[in-house]
Enzyme design. Structure first.
Site, PDB file in Angstrom:
ATOM      1  N   CYS A 257       9.355 -25.719  17.169  1.00  0.00           N
ATOM      2  CA  CYS A 257       9.492 -27.019  16.276  1.00  0.00           C
ATOM      3  C   CYS A 257      10.788 -27.425  16.974  1.00  0.00           C
ATOM      4  CB  CYS A 257       9.091 -27.180  15.000  1.00  0.00           C
ATOM      5  SG  CYS A 257      10.237 -26.001  14.045  1.00  0.00           S
TER       6      CYS A 257
ATOM      7  N   ASN B 118      13.521 -24.960  13.928  1.00  0.00           N
ATOM      8  CA  ASN B 118      12.751 -23.667  13.706  1.00  0.00           C
ATOM      9  C   ASN B 118      13.129 -22.928  12.223  1.00  0.00           C
ATOM     10  OD1 ASN B 118      13.625 -20.225  15.162  1.00  0.00           O
ATOM     11  ND2 ASN B 118      11.588 -20.968  14.318  1.00  0.00           N
TER      12      ASN B 118
ATOM     13  N   SER C 167       7.846 -24.278  12.533  1.00  0.00           N
ATOM     14  CA  SER C 167       7.379 -22.984  13.391  1.00  0.00           C
ATOM     15  C   SER C 167       7.460 -21.741  12.633  1.00  0.00           C
ATOM     16  CB  SER C 167       8.227 -23.124  14.733  1.00  0.00           C
ATOM     17  OG  SER C 167       9.658 -23.188  14.700  1.00  0.00           O
TER      18      SER C 167
HETATM   19  P1  4NP Z   1      11.751 -28.344  11.753  1.00  0.00           P
HETATM   20  O1  4NP Z   1      12.137 -29.230  10.731  1.00  0.00           O
HETATM   21  O2  4NP Z   1      11.556 -28.764  13.208  1.00  0.00           O
HETATM   22  O3  4NP Z   1       9.880 -27.967  11.364  1.00  0.00           O
HETATM   23  O4  4NP Z   1      12.255 -26.883  11.448  1.00  0.00           O
HETATM   24  C1  4NP Z   1      13.323 -29.818  10.857  1.00  0.00           C
HETATM   25  C2  4NP Z   1      14.486 -28.928  10.366  1.00  0.00           C
HETATM   26  C3  4NP Z   1      15.639 -29.455  10.692  1.00  0.00           C
HETATM   27  C4  4NP Z   1      15.723 -30.810  11.145  1.00  0.00           C
HETATM   28  C5  4NP Z   1      14.939 -31.603  11.341  1.00  0.00           C
HETATM   29  C6  4NP Z   1      13.570 -31.033  11.045  1.00  0.00           C
HETATM   30  N1  4NP Z   1      17.159 -31.629  10.995  1.00  0.00           N
HETATM   31  O5  4NP Z   1      17.249 -32.711  11.246  1.00  0.00           O
HETATM   32  O6  4NP Z   1      17.943 -30.513  10.550  1.00  0.00           O
END
Ligand code: 4NP
Length: 151
Positions: free
Chosen positions: A9, A12, A16
C-alpha cells in the site's frame, strides 16, 4: 520452496499490514511466505496504525508486531506475487520493474475481490467503519486469491 507474496500500500501502516495478517491467517499450513511494504517511506519502522491493529484483533489476528518498511527493487526480484491495494500504488510499484517477468508478478489485490471492487480504499483519514470495510474486503480478496492458486 514457499511461494512468496508481498502486500503493498502507500504507508505500510493501514491496509497492507492487514492484508499481510489476513493472508498469513488464511494460508496457515500452506506453503506461503507473506510480507508487506509501502511505496512511501513516511512511516518506516512504525507499528501498524492502532485502528488496523484493533480491527485485526477483534477478528482474532495479531498484527501488532509488524514494522513498516518501504518497497524496494529487491522486493520486485524476490517475491513471486506482489498484490497492491490501489491504482496509484500499482503504478509506483510497476515503475520499479526492469523486465516483463517482473511486471507479470504485480496485480491489484482486488483483481480477486469477487465483487467488482476496483481498489482497497485508503482508510487513513477514516473511522472504524472504514477499517472494518477494509478488513472485510481484504479477507474476501485473500480467500479468493488463495482459492485461485488451487485451481
Ligand atoms: P496505508 O494508509 O497506505 O494503507 O498504510 C496510509 C497511511 C499513511 C498515509 C496515507 C495512507 N499518510 O499519508 O501518512
Amino acid at each position: 520452496m514457499s511461494t512468496k507474496v508481498l502486500m503493498v500500500c502507500l504507508g505500510n501502516i493501514c491496509r497492507s499490514p492487514l492484508a499481510e495478517g489476513v493472508f498469513r491467517h488464511l494460508a496457515e499450513g500452506q506453503n506461503f511466505m507473506v510480507d508487506s511494504a509501502g511505496t512511501a517511506n513516511y512511516h518506516t519502522g512504525a507499528a501498524p496504525d492502532h485502528r488496523s491493529i484493533a480491527v485485526a484483533a477483534k477478528n482474532g489476528i495479531d498484527i501488532s508486531n509488524q514494522k513498516a518498511r518501504q518497497l524496494t527493487y529487491n522486493d520486485i526480484e524476490v517475491f513471486d506475487h506482489i498484490l497492491v491495494m490501489d491504482e496509484q500504488n500499482l503504478l509506483n510499484t510497476i515503475a520499479l520493474c526492469t523486465s516483463k517477468d517482473q511486471r507479470k508478478k504485480i496485480e491489484l489485490l482486488t483483481a480477486a475481490s469477487g465483487h467488482n471492487a476496483t481498489h482497497v480504499p485508503d482508510p487513513y483519514y477514516g473511522d472504524e467503519q472504514n477499517f472494518d470495510a477494509v478488513f472485510n474486503l481484504v479477507c474476501a480478496c485473500c480467500e479468493n486469491w488463495l482459492a485461485k492458486q488451487e485451481e
